[in-house]
Write an enzyme that holds these catalytic residues in place. Structure first.
Site, PDB file in Angstrom:
ATOM      1  N   MET A  14       0.731  -1.280  -0.095  1.00 55.62           N
ATOM      2  CA  MET A  14      -0.004   0.022   0.037  1.00 55.62           C
ATOM      3  C   MET A  14       0.895   1.121  -0.157  1.00 55.62           C
ATOM      4  SD  MET A  14      -3.088  -0.669  -0.219  1.00 55.62           S
ATOM      5  CE  MET A  14      -4.292   0.809   0.660  1.00 55.62           C
ATOM      6  N   ASN A  33      11.886   3.485   4.215  1.00 56.04           N
ATOM      7  CA  ASN A  33      11.629   2.201   4.922  1.00 56.04           C
ATOM      8  C   ASN A  33      12.553   1.665   5.799  1.00 56.04           C
ATOM      9  OD1 ASN A  33       9.310  -0.108   4.367  1.00 56.04           O
ATOM     10  ND2 ASN A  33      11.241  -1.416   4.046  1.00 56.04           N
ATOM     11  N   THR A  35      13.740  -1.290   6.119  1.00 59.22           N
ATOM     12  CA  THR A  35      14.708  -2.212   5.305  1.00 59.22           C
ATOM     13  C   THR A  35      15.249  -1.495   4.157  1.00 59.22           C
ATOM     14  OG1 THR A  35      12.942  -3.633   4.267  1.00 59.22           O
ATOM     15  CG2 THR A  35      14.290  -4.473   6.165  1.00 59.22           C
ATOM     16  N   ALA A  78      -0.844  -1.551  11.700  1.00 56.17           N
ATOM     17  CA  ALA A  78      -1.676  -0.905  12.431  1.00 56.17           C
ATOM     18  C   ALA A  78      -1.310  -1.327  14.157  1.00 56.17           C
ATOM     19  CB  ALA A  78      -3.031  -0.959  12.562  1.00 56.17           C
ATOM     20  N   ASN A 104      -4.701   1.045   8.557  1.00 56.73           N
ATOM     21  CA  ASN A 104      -6.006   0.631   9.102  1.00 56.73           C
ATOM     22  C   ASN A 104      -6.071   0.821  10.692  1.00 56.73           C
ATOM     23  OD1 ASN A 104      -7.999   0.225   7.080  1.00 56.73           O
ATOM     24  ND2 ASN A 104      -7.263  -1.760   6.431  1.00 56.73           N
ATOM     25  N   SER A 127      -8.934   3.566   1.418  1.00 58.45           N
ATOM     26  CA  SER A 127      -9.556   2.378   0.759  1.00 58.45           C
ATOM     27  C   SER A 127      -9.525   2.217  -0.832  1.00 58.45           C
ATOM     28  CB  SER A 127     -11.144   2.325   1.193  1.00 58.45           C
ATOM     29  OG  SER A 127     -11.578   1.219   0.692  1.00 58.45           O
ATOM     30  N   GLY A 128      -9.377   0.914  -1.020  1.00 63.83           N
ATOM     31  CA  GLY A 128      -9.378   0.673  -2.328  1.00 63.83           C
ATOM     32  C   GLY A 128      -8.143  -0.358  -2.886  1.00 63.83           C
ATOM     33  N   LYS A 181     -13.727   4.611   8.308  1.00 70.22           N
ATOM     34  CA  LYS A 181     -12.981   3.548   7.704  1.00 70.22           C
ATOM     35  C   LYS A 181     -13.439   2.188   8.057  1.00 70.22           C
ATOM     36  CE  LYS A 181     -10.312   1.469   4.500  1.00 70.22           C
ATOM     37  NZ  LYS A 181     -10.218   0.112   4.843  1.00 70.22           N
ATOM     38  N   HIS A 184     -16.866   1.670   7.218  1.00 68.14           N
ATOM     39  CA  HIS A 184     -16.923   0.941   5.749  1.00 68.14           C
ATOM     40  C   HIS A 184     -16.378  -0.401   5.352  1.00 68.14           C
ATOM     41  CE1 HIS A 184     -14.102   0.008   2.284  1.00 68.14           C
ATOM     42  NE2 HIS A 184     -14.581   0.872   1.639  1.00 68.14           N
ATOM     43  N   ASN A 185     -15.495  -0.972   6.465  1.00 69.10           N
ATOM     44  CA  ASN A 185     -14.875  -2.388   6.193  1.00 69.10           C
ATOM     45  C   ASN A 185     -16.302  -3.098   6.872  1.00 69.10           C
ATOM     46  OD1 ASN A 185     -12.625  -1.130   5.490  1.00 69.10           O
ATOM     47  ND2 ASN A 185     -11.315  -2.656   6.490  1.00 69.10           N
ATOM     48  N   GLU A 188     -18.184  -3.476   4.037  1.00 68.63           N
ATOM     49  CA  GLU A 188     -17.617  -4.505   3.250  1.00 68.63           C
ATOM     50  C   GLU A 188     -17.602  -6.063   3.561  1.00 68.63           C
ATOM     51  OE1 GLU A 188     -13.319  -3.129   2.290  1.00 68.63           O
ATOM     52  OE2 GLU A 188     -12.866  -5.204   2.897  1.00 68.63           O
ATOM     53  N   TYR A 189     -17.455  -6.430   4.923  1.00 67.90           N
ATOM     54  CA  TYR A 189     -17.715  -7.601   5.282  1.00 67.90           C
ATOM     55  C   TYR A 189     -19.012  -8.189   4.939  1.00 67.90           C
ATOM     56  CZ  TYR A 189     -13.399  -8.209   8.228  1.00 67.90           C
ATOM     57  OH  TYR A 189     -12.255  -8.319   8.760  1.00 67.90           O
ATOM     58  N   HIS A 444     -37.113  -4.031  38.136  1.00 66.10           N
ATOM     59  CA  HIS A 444     -36.623  -2.975  37.468  1.00 66.10           C
ATOM     60  C   HIS A 444     -37.712  -1.691  37.001  1.00 66.10           C
ATOM     61  CE1 HIS A 444     -32.563  -4.649  37.458  1.00 66.10           C
ATOM     62  NE2 HIS A 444     -33.057  -5.955  36.761  1.00 66.10           N
TER      63      HIS A 444
HETATM   64  C1  6PG Z   1     -10.047  -1.472   1.642  1.00 62.77           C
HETATM   65  C2  6PG Z   1     -10.084  -2.844   2.335  1.00 62.77           C
HETATM   66  C3  6PG Z   1      -8.600  -2.908   2.801  1.00 62.77           C
HETATM   67  C4  6PG Z   1      -8.289  -4.228   3.320  1.00 62.77           C
HETATM   68  C5  6PG Z   1      -8.659  -4.908   4.557  1.00 62.77           C
HETATM   69  C6  6PG Z   1      -9.605  -5.766   4.794  1.00 62.77           C
HETATM   70  O1  6PG Z   1     -10.921  -0.471   2.108  1.00 62.77           O
HETATM   71  O2  6PG Z   1      -9.091  -1.080   0.803  1.00 62.77           O
HETATM   72  O3  6PG Z   1     -10.861  -2.791   3.333  1.00 62.77           O
HETATM   73  O4  6PG Z   1      -8.621  -2.162   4.010  1.00 62.77           O
HETATM   74  O5  6PG Z   1      -8.786  -5.199   2.275  1.00 62.77           O
HETATM   75  O6  6PG Z   1      -7.505  -4.994   5.603  1.00 62.77           O
HETATM   76  O7  6PG Z   1      -9.082  -6.837   5.650  1.00 62.77           O
HETATM   77  P1  6PG Z   1      -9.638  -8.202   6.407  1.00 62.77           P
HETATM   78  O8  6PG Z   1     -10.642  -8.649   5.150  1.00 62.77           O
HETATM   79  O9  6PG Z   1      -8.521  -9.136   6.291  1.00 62.77           O
HETATM   80  O10 6PG Z   1     -10.288  -7.780   7.515  1.00 62.77           O
END
Ligand code: 6PG
Length: 463
Positions: A14, A33, A35, A78, A104, A127-128, A181, A184-185, A188-189, A444
């Protein structure tokens, strides 16, 4: 000579992609970096962009290469690595130098750092994936507007755009960017889980093969479900495995990984007292997916599943319905967090930000932005555009959950979406029984429906 516009620490996938994105937009970027070999490899692979990259081999060298007041982006794992990196960097920085954590991070860590650090600090969610970081991610910022303003020209230049509008926004104060974020995740899940359940019904209930499913997903991607996740699901289903001369999907182990952001969302929802059952079901489903050995033993013990009879149109409508209910919960949670943390989170800004660049980008998000533009405090379920779609598709979601349950096929996220819908549209719920029970065993107290009188007790309370 101090000449770079911005510094970046951490040249993992990333970080490298983000550094190249920054350089490609005409900014000079100094990189470092842990290394040095990685730094050298990065510069070698940067091609023409290497002219705008200053590779440094020490933190002193990095900070010396930056124009002041400095801005440095951290792209390190993180948790503790972020604290360690900040501590290592500190001796080389001046009081106005700005550190940005673009990993993250858990928003609570970001809040802690913002409070304890004696310097400007921003927490931004990016994200992306690697592709987004290289060519245009969605960027969710959190922190002081004055600090954001210092770096906004670079962040808006590197972000994805939707109809010319950059997807880079200051979401709110403090940890707001990393919080948005995380939600968002969580979404995403849930989005991924709803698609996976749909795949499961096609595979086990309808006996479809991945290439057929790929066509179905591609077709759906032309309609209301049009989104990055449906698009890549079609590509995953279409992928061919040379070793087995068959679909790649068939040889991928059915145990999902997770780095933790979805789990954080579920945990925070409990702290906030918000209901996000579809997201919670998605996190639980990932946990259950990891129990492969047990699942295989229990499959032998309890037997298999039956077939389904469902038109693909019904599956498409059910997925659409579940998706709307999942986003309803995510935005409810954002609203609750704004109230609880005193952040000025704006749902319309968040929906607009998510329209491009991020993993959950979809055509529907543009309509969500419009809905929140009109009534910011609305539940998506009540927004006219989405209420109409829910009215049209809820029967399909119900039919799918009924059929899947009847056939013994697991649909935890779809079931959670349906129960959420049924609970939220029930004016007279069943918690009066719970209040009666609580009063019975713990005195209660309850509120009377007829008079509104509070602290009432049943006959079991004695006189
Ligand atoms: C994004 C993703 C990215 C990554 C997560 C998901 O928005 O680009 O969410 O942040 O894919 O780390 O990770 P996990 O599925 O391992 O929880």
């Amino acid at each position: 000579m101090a000449q770079a516009d911005i510094g970046l620490i951490g040249l993992g996938t990333m970080g490298s992609a983000l550094a190249l994105n920054i350089a490609s937009k005409g900014f000079s970027v100094a990189v470092w970096n842990r290394t040095t070999a990685k730094t050298r490899a990065f510069t070698e692979e940067a091609g023409d962009l290497a002219a705008r990259v200053i590779a440094t081999e020490s933190l002193k060298g990095l900070t010396a290469a930056l124009k002041g007041p400095r801005v440095i982006i951290l792209m390190v794992p993180a948790g503790a690595p972020v604290d360690d990196q900040i501590a290592a960097l500190d001796p080389f920085l001046g009081p106005d130098d700005l550190i940005i954590d673009a990993g993250n991070a858990n928003f609570r860590d970001t809040m802690r750092r913002m409070e304890s650090l004696q310097r400007p600090f921003l927490g931004i969610g990016v994200s992306g994936g690697a592709e987004g970081a290289r060519h245009g991610p969605a960027i969710m910022g959190g922190g002081d507007p004055a600090h954001w303003a210092r770096v906004e020209p670079i962040l808006t230049a590197i972000a994805a755009t939707y109809n010319g509008t950059p997807c880079a926004d200051l979401m709110g104060e403090s940890g707001a960017g990393h919080f948005v974020k995380a939600v968002h995740n969580g979404i995403e899940y849930a989005d991924m889980q709803l698609i996976a359940e749909t795949y499961g019904m096609m595979r086990d209930g309808l006996s479809m093969k991945p290439p057929q499913m790929a066509e179905v997903f591609s077709d759906w991607n032309e309609g209301r479900l049009s989104s990055y996740l449906i698009e890549i699901s079609a590509k995953v289903a279409a992928a061919f495995d040379r070793a087995t001369d068959g679909p790649l999907l068939d040889v991928i182990v059915d145990a999902a990984g997770q780095k933790g952001t979805g789990r954080w969302t579920a945990i925070e929802a409990q702290h906030l007292g918000t209901a996000i059952p579809v997201i919670e079901a998605a996190v639980a489903a990932r946990n259950m997916s990891a129990q492969r050995g047990l699942r295989s033993d229990l499959a032998e013990q309890f037997g298999g599943v039956g077939a389904l009879e469902l038109p693909l149109k019904t599956l498409e409508a059910a997925l659409t319905c579940g998706k709307i209910l999942c986003y309803t919960q995510g935005f409810d949670m954002l609203r609750a967090a704004a109230g609880s943390f005193g952040w000025s989170l704006k749902p319309e800004v968040i929906a607009r930000n998510w329209r491009a660049g991020c993993i959950i980008r979809s055509a529907m998000l543009d309509h969500m932005a419009d809905a929140f533009e009109q009534v910011p405090a609305t539940s998506l379920m009540a927004a006219p555009y989405f209420a109409d779609i829910l009215t049209e598709t809820i029967a399909a979601l119900r039919a799918v959950v009924v059929a899947a349950s009847g056939a013994g096929l697991p649909v935890p996220a779809m079931s959670a979406a349906l129960s959420y819908f049924d609970t939220m549209r029930q004016a007279r719920g069943t918690a009066n029984m719970i209040q009666g029970q609580r009063d019975f065993f713990g005195l209660h107290g309850f509120v009377r429906l007829d008079t509104g009188a509070k602290d009432q007790h049943g006959p079991w309370a004695g006189s």
